[in-house]
Design an enzyme around this catalytic site. Sequence first.
Site, PDB file in Angstrom:
ATOM      1  N   LEU A 129     -31.164 -33.003 -23.461  1.00  0.00           N
ATOM      2  CA  LEU A 129     -32.273 -32.439 -22.698  1.00  0.00           C
ATOM      3  C   LEU A 129     -31.874 -31.172 -21.949  1.00  0.00           C
ATOM      4  O   LEU A 129     -32.659 -30.245 -21.799  1.00  0.00           O
ATOM      5  CB  LEU A 129     -32.794 -33.495 -21.709  1.00  0.00           C
ATOM      6  CG  LEU A 129     -34.319 -33.521 -21.491  1.00  0.00           C
ATOM      7  CD1 LEU A 129     -35.055 -33.548 -22.814  1.00  0.00           C
ATOM      8  CD2 LEU A 129     -34.697 -34.729 -20.653  1.00  0.00           C
ATOM      9  N   CYS A 130     -30.612 -31.132 -21.482  1.00  0.00           N
ATOM     10  CA  CYS A 130     -30.189 -29.955 -20.708  1.00  0.00           C
ATOM     11  C   CYS A 130     -30.172 -28.720 -21.596  1.00  0.00           C
ATOM     12  O   CYS A 130     -30.403 -27.605 -21.135  1.00  0.00           O
ATOM     13  CB  CYS A 130     -28.823 -30.177 -20.054  1.00  0.00           C
ATOM     14  SG  CYS A 130     -27.470 -30.328 -21.226  1.00  0.00           S
ATOM     15  N   THR A 131     -29.902 -28.899 -22.869  1.00  0.00           N
ATOM     16  CA  THR A 131     -29.933 -27.770 -23.802  1.00  0.00           C
ATOM     17  C   THR A 131     -31.358 -27.233 -23.885  1.00  0.00           C
ATOM     18  O   THR A 131     -31.585 -26.027 -23.838  1.00  0.00           O
ATOM     19  CB  THR A 131     -29.457 -28.207 -25.203  1.00  0.00           C
ATOM     20  OG1 THR A 131     -28.129 -28.687 -25.103  1.00  0.00           O
ATOM     21  CG2 THR A 131     -29.508 -27.055 -26.192  1.00  0.00           C
ATOM     22  N   SER A 143     -32.277 -25.744 -20.132  1.00  0.00           N
ATOM     23  CA  SER A 143     -31.623 -24.576 -19.531  1.00  0.00           C
ATOM     24  C   SER A 143     -30.756 -23.706 -20.436  1.00  0.00           C
ATOM     25  O   SER A 143     -30.574 -22.536 -20.164  1.00  0.00           O
ATOM     26  CB  SER A 143     -30.823 -24.991 -18.299  1.00  0.00           C
ATOM     27  OG  SER A 143     -30.206 -26.234 -18.505  1.00  0.00           O
TER      28      SER A 143
END
Lengths: 547, 462
Positions: B235-237, B240
């Site tokens: 999800l962080c990919t 952000s």
Amino acid sequence: MTEIVMDQTPPILQGPSDKERKYDRQLRLWAASGQAALESANILLVNSGAGTVGVETLKNLILPGIGRFVIHDNALVDEADLGVNFFLDDSCYGKPRAQCLASLLGELNPEVDGDWSPKTKNDTLGSLLKKSPLFTAIMYTYPINHVELESLEQYSKEHKTPLIAIHSTGFYSYFTIRLPGTFPIVDTHPDETATTDLRLLSPWPELVEFAKTMTKDIDSLDNFEHGHLPYVVILLHYLDKWKATHNGTYPSTYKEKTEFRQLVRDAARTDNPEGGEENFDEAAAAVLKTVAPFSLPSGLKEVFEYEHKGPIQERSTFWIIADAVKAFYTNHGSLPLPGNVPDMKAQSKVYVQLQNIYKAKARKDAAEVLQTAQAIAGTGRKVDPAEVDLFCKNAAFVKLINVEGGGDTAPLGSKERLQQVLRQEMANDQVAEMTLQPMSLFPTYLALRGLAHCGNASSDKTQIVEAVKSLLSDNLSSEEYGDLNEKLGNVAEDLARAEYGELHNISALTGGMVAQEMIKIITKQYIPIDNTCVFDGIRSRTQVFHV
Amino acid sequence: MSSPEVLPDSEAKRWKYLNNVRTRPGAFVDPEEFDGSTVVENMNKIKILQVILSTGSTPSVCVYQPIQAEADTFSRVIGAGGLGCEILKNLALSGFKDISVIDMDTIDISNLNRQFLFRHADVGKFKAEVAAKFVERRVKGVKITPYNCKIQDFDEDFYQQFQIVVCGLDSIEARRWINATLVNMANCENPDSMKPLIDGGTEGFKGQARVILPTMGSCIECQLDMHAPRAAVPLCTLASIPRQPEHCIEWAHVIAWDKEKPFPQLDKDDPEHITWLYQKALERAKEFNISGITYSLTQGVVKNIIPAIAATNSVIAAACCNEALKIASSCAPFLGTPGEGEPNYMMYSGNDSIYTYTFKHEQKEDCPVCGMTARVLKVNPKWTLEELIESFATLPEAQLKKPSVRAEGKTLYMQLPPNLEEQTRPNLEKTLEQLGLTEGTELAVTDPAFVGVVFNFSLKFA
């Protein structure tokens, strides 16, 4: 697949066309360029016997949208046709089979042109071949009569047309593709994982500079920066460190590589919530594959070493570009950089920068190759930069199909070649028996060839086996025959019950494979078989032979 | 609606090629054990079932991961549907006279490049009905009964009436469901209750065909580890650090859509919805200097589109129906024949030359569906029950999305009914240790997607 240029045109608000929507699932495999090639293709089927396998093949070519097809078939529809061929119905009974097939197949795709022959008594295959627009490829099925076969072989030789022979009887089938000369494929669509060429052992100045800047004070980087270093940069940094302590050499043995890998692993910071760093995991995982010296791939080597028979002017641009790449390789000791970078954990901005460094070098290399190619081609001939780009991107995966073996290898299509392959297959079988591997399907191929040689629906096991022996001539020792006899006998016996008839499933399966191969040849994408594929429907297996 | 019967001697002439083979033993069947004179009559009586699309929904994938060919060509099971037309044609021309088809799907324009029983004018109609009508008209003497429903709409009584089941399903869940149903039905005291299940799937130039004899050999569940679910993009990919065009598309699909809700419900087949996602993805890509967003890619990511062509479907469907013919007639050895080393699985690959790998997949003793023993599950005793339950979704050998768990008579957590869920909810926060689970405790897990199946696990503390 195809890279979209950064400054792209504004989005189409109404979405794709009806045709694009229809062909969406296949465009994802061969893109617009492949589709264009299919839509320009003109295919001839010379049909005979139970007449199903060629029709199933055509179905699989018409659906994706070839330009045109013609069916030449001397038969009139009979009752038995209705129990095996889907593209005939009760209303066709007694009519020319070619006409009915063309009609029912034509329904599959209104964008495809279809025609049939013979329409009158005077229409022969010969006259059809004379008056038709050039055929892109021709396929024929057994039991074709030998006069018609000769006309096809003549045409194929004259026009350099790929010729495909198909035989489906009972539970067995084979098909053979005869290509006009050596056939190069550039767009082989290699596996994603195989295409990474990062050049870690021979980085160029811009890449070196980039990596050095990012890792200058690597130990004092904050956790975020450290944890987002792209693994390419990590590996370059630690490779440098290794070089410094190993007399300027890179890790080369397996032991050294695993040592190096551990070095990289140990460099990861663990004083964080995850207990490690994903980018360092990626780096360690990439070591064995990327810390490897360059070796010229066998496919490309074959291209470089190919001995041409004619002058440069007669060669296709593939060979001009290949020569240019060869020159590049001779000068630089490496191939033009393909330029793609796999995904990796990194900050977006940094990743894009890295990508651009690779893309810039790739463009520079391709420009050099283009210049060389243009010089080789001379002023009378234009070399297409797009073709050069495609070659440079795929250089490591280029493949040549249909190369004559040379030396001791007998010419393809000859009796001697059959014997050579047979000996090899029987020898393989002896090993296979011991290692519980499957047996060769070459006896199956021979049995089908033997059946066609007999040409008779009532051929029994013995006749088929005798026919095979005459095909092979008497060069084989009785010992070698001994081994073959039993295997051949079983297939021949099973084949005989079919009385030269087709089973729909076997023909549908074979039709799928033949169509797939023809698509590869027409689109010049993916790697075709070289050159004969046999299917055994008893054991549900295939095997490819180079005969 | 069935077509007029074919007259007897016309029948013999019509099916000449088929009868030459199926009524004779050939070289690989013992002539003493084979009675060719009864084959046609027996086959005419067989009721064969063909199951195609069943759930009408694409398999739920958290986040798109680009299709990556694996180093080993043959390691993954694949399964786009779309084999229905080929299977129906083949069964009709293999001598089956009574064919039933379950397919919930309606015809879409993107089907027309390979699903050849459908024409432009049929777009929007039910596939099962259109296909049945077409083939009945074309091949005389065959009765085809269409069902525009989900496979889960029918119970064991329905499935009992068939002798063979052929699947060209589009999802793993559907395959597991039909497999579990057939395995549960199979009773060694009643040989008729064992229905051979023939399953086919394709993706681009690749595919596989397999035969399952419920309880007698490896089943779909035994083979589940060949369907390793693809790793999701973190999800962080998406949030952000996007780097690939797919990341931007999935961001638009999962994050932007949720926030902005341009339409009440996402309809992946609506070009307007896809265009919205496409434009959002473009904006994001521009922000991060990423190139490569196209409408086609957007659609592919959001719908998890699998490339498909007629040729591969032709191969795999025919391989399946070839086995059906051999099983029904006994005129030749078939895939899935019980016995040492007898293959039950064919994998096909056509992108680089042509390769098949035909092998035997062994039955697993601890298969939750057909096995006798409980499967070992490595767990951390410090995990909460909630963590254990979540792990079932991604565990390759479980892949259960809404599991309910009991341990040696005690109910730990039930997803349904709501009052039981409320009652057992406090257990979710407790650790396995706190719940009194020890090394060797046996868990009984059920999931609403697989009614009637109990997945047995034996805990091993790691």
